[in-house]
Write an enzyme that holds these catalytic residues in place. Structure first.
Site, PDB file in Angstrom:
ATOM      1  N   SER A  28       1.050  -0.941  -0.077  1.00 35.53           N
ATOM      2  CA  SER A  28       0.167  -0.530   0.107  1.00 35.53           C
ATOM      3  C   SER A  28       1.002   1.285   0.323  1.00 35.53           C
ATOM      4  O   SER A  28       2.079   0.935  -0.225  1.00 35.53           O
ATOM      5  CB  SER A  28      -0.947   0.141   1.125  1.00 35.53           C
ATOM      6  OG  SER A  28      -0.380  -0.224   1.885  1.00 35.53           O
ATOM      7  N   LYS A  29       0.290   1.784  -0.016  1.00 37.47           N
ATOM      8  CA  LYS A  29       0.854   3.874  -0.193  1.00 37.47           C
ATOM      9  C   LYS A  29       2.152   3.721   0.919  1.00 37.47           C
ATOM     10  O   LYS A  29       3.196   4.175   1.134  1.00 37.47           O
ATOM     11  CB  LYS A  29       0.069   4.832  -0.156  1.00 37.47           C
ATOM     12  CG  LYS A  29      -0.465   4.981  -0.894  1.00 37.47           C
ATOM     13  CD  LYS A  29      -1.277   6.170  -0.887  1.00 37.47           C
ATOM     14  CE  LYS A  29      -2.051   7.047  -2.586  1.00 37.47           C
ATOM     15  NZ  LYS A  29      -4.124   6.490  -1.695  1.00 37.47           N
ATOM     16  N   ARG A  30       1.335   2.798   2.325  1.00 38.23           N
ATOM     17  CA  ARG A  30       2.547   2.956   3.645  1.00 38.23           C
ATOM     18  C   ARG A  30       4.343   2.691   3.196  1.00 38.23           C
ATOM     19  O   ARG A  30       5.044   2.985   4.080  1.00 38.23           O
ATOM     20  CB  ARG A  30       1.868   1.865   4.280  1.00 38.23           C
ATOM     21  CG  ARG A  30       2.628   2.692   5.668  1.00 38.23           C
ATOM     22  CD  ARG A  30       0.991   1.761   6.748  1.00 38.23           C
ATOM     23  NE  ARG A  30       0.807   0.443   6.425  1.00 38.23           N
ATOM     24  CZ  ARG A  30       1.067  -0.968   6.537  1.00 38.23           C
ATOM     25  NH1 ARG A  30       2.811  -0.892   7.099  1.00 38.23           N
ATOM     26  NH2 ARG A  30       1.327  -1.647   6.179  1.00 38.23           N
TER      27      ARG A  30
END
Ligand code: GLU
Length: 480
Positions: free
Chosen positions: A253-255
């Site tokens: 994910s963006k994380r």
């Protein structure tokens, strides 16, 4: 359904195209091409608030750059267009109406609060929350009145409480018990269909034979099958690709950082390396091979060899693959690719030859072209910044270092034919006479580069030219 294999990549233009989506696009492309079929690009922009033309542009631009050519799409006419969902509203309306007429769907007027209260009730009883189906019972007259009064509610599809089974090309037989699911919302109103519905209409109308998409969609599949059955559509085959995981093995994910294609492109990764890397995220050839051109992949790819478990998005592997592709490129190709990176860094090589020489120095150790601007920065700086201590070879004092630099200077002043071989020859002759070659070569190399490690002083001096070389030696001497 036509007997031709037809696959589709159906991104929602709600953000920049990211690598995970390209993996889906790639597998669809490979499957279509190896079956002599067609690969379709469909823009799923029914969510008007979140969709933007800018992101559609990014999808088209990055896919084109990667070389994943679609046979039909918003910018490539075919017999099944339009290929943007926002342009297919009338079609959806017809099918929504049909579902309503056949009592396979109904208007639901429950408010958010009512739904929430019901959900809480169910949860407190320890049940899995699902919609009660209350509005199914509303009489036609009541329904008409509500709609007339401007209360649109939503449109729900009647989910039959039966078991839905399908054969996934990767996972085998999959069964969902739909008695656990309530009736699902398929449209806000007749003009505003939602994903699970529009995708079914499009897959059928566009004669899609195989739906290949991420595992995160697997729970949508039984719903889509039920909708397709209600509309008497042929059910496509399904293949759900393994999740992409970050290095910590949680869902990518963006994380985990910016995974947009644009970012990787800007960092100088090559399109062929990106595709090669993505192909190996969930697929392997069954042997040790790791380097595949797109053409090879079309030949070798098999859904049977796609794994079920998550695939780790390992950037080190991408670097390794990219480095392999960089090595195969000619120096002149790489020099051309390096130009924008030099420009961004504000570097202006004297001429093409100089760019090529610099690129040749780093070809073997580069993982991506952007690195060239980091590695080669010292060539372009007027004054190098480094600690004078760095100039001294293994603890020798500054007097010795200075004397060595003077010696190098006096040798180089005499060189007429300024090129690497000549420079190397005269300097090596002198260096061999010292107790250790490093005594002469190390300070010289640092004087020219300001770096702890770099290519040899002969190579660097050749690129710098005589004047700049002598100038740098003088500056180093002045430091001591
Ligand atoms: N628009 C959907 C998405 O981007 C497509 C999913 C599908 O392939 O059905 O996730």
């Amino acid at each position: 359904m036509s007997s031709t294999t037809r696959t589709r990549f159906a991104p929602s233009p709600t953000g920049p195209l990211h690598m995970g989506s390209v993996r889906t696009a790639l597998f669809n492309y490979l499957f279509a091409k190896q079956n002599k079929g067609k690969f379709i690009l469909r823009i799923e922009d029914t969510d008007k608030e979140r969709s933007a033309k800018e992101w559609e542009g990014d999808i088209i631009e990055q896919l084109s750059w990667l070389g994943l050519k679609w046979d039909e799409g918003p910018d490539k006419e075919g017999s099944y267009g339009p290929y943007r969902q926002s342009e297919r509203t009338e079609l959806y309306k017809t099918y929504l109406q049909k579902l309503l007429d056949d009592k396979n769907a109904y208007h639901c007027f429950c408010t958010g609060e009512e739904l929430e209260a019901h959900r809480q009730e169910q949860t407190s009883r320890g049940e899995t929350p699902k919609y009660s189906g209350r509005c199914r019972e509303i009489s036609e007259t009541e329904q008409k009145e509500k709609l007339k009064a401007g209360n649109n509610g939503v449109i729900r599809f009647v989910v039959e409480p039966k078991k839905v089974t399908f054969k996934d090309l990767i996972r085998g037989k999959i069964e969902f018990d739909m008695s656990l699911s309530g009736d699902i919302v398929i449209a806000k109103d007749l003009d505003t269909p939602l994903y699970n519905f529009s995708v079914v209409v499009d897959d059928s109308e566009m004669a899609i034979s195989h739906v290949i998409r991420g595992e995160d969609h697997i729970s949508n599949t039984p719903r889509q099958i039920l909708i397709a059955e209600a509309l008497a559509f042929t059910i496509p085959e399904y293949a759900h690709l393994p999740l992409l995981l970050g290095e910590d093995r949680s869902k990518l994910s963006k994380r985990h950082g910016n995974n947009s294609v644009k970012r990787f492109r800007e960092e100088g990764y090559l399109p062929e390396a990106i595709l090669n890397f993505l192909a190996l995220l969930g697929w392997n050839p069954g042997d040790e091979r790791e380097i595949f051109s797109l053409k090879d992949l079309v030949k070798e790819f098999k859904t049977e060899r796609v794994q079920k478990g998550g695939a780790v998005f390992n950037l080190k592997r991408l670097d390794w693959i990219n480095a392999r592709y960089l090595k195969e490129k000619s120096v002149s190709e790489l020099a051309q690719d390096a130009v924008p990176f030099f420009e961004t860094a504000g570097f202006t090589p004297k001429d093409k030859k100089t760019t090529e020489k610099i690129v040749a120095l780093y070809k073997e150790r580069m993982h991506k072209i952007a690195e060239i601007a980091e590695y080669a920065g010292f060539f372009f700086q007027d004054f190098l910044k480094y600690d004078k201590e760095l100039l001294s070879w293994k603890g020798s004092d500054s007097e010795t270092t200075k004397a060595m630099l003077k010696k190098a200077e006096s040798i180089l002043i005499e060189v007429k034919d300024w090129k690497e071989e000549t420079i190397e020859k005269v300097l090596m002759e002198a260096a061999e006479k010292e107790e250790n070659r490093g005594l002469l070569l190390w300070p010289l190399r640092v004087a020219l580069t300001g770096q702890k490690s770099s290519p040899s002083p002969f190579e660097v001096a050749d690129v710098l030219g005589k004047e700049a070389t002598l100038q740098r030696i003088k500056e180093a001497t002045n430091k001591l």
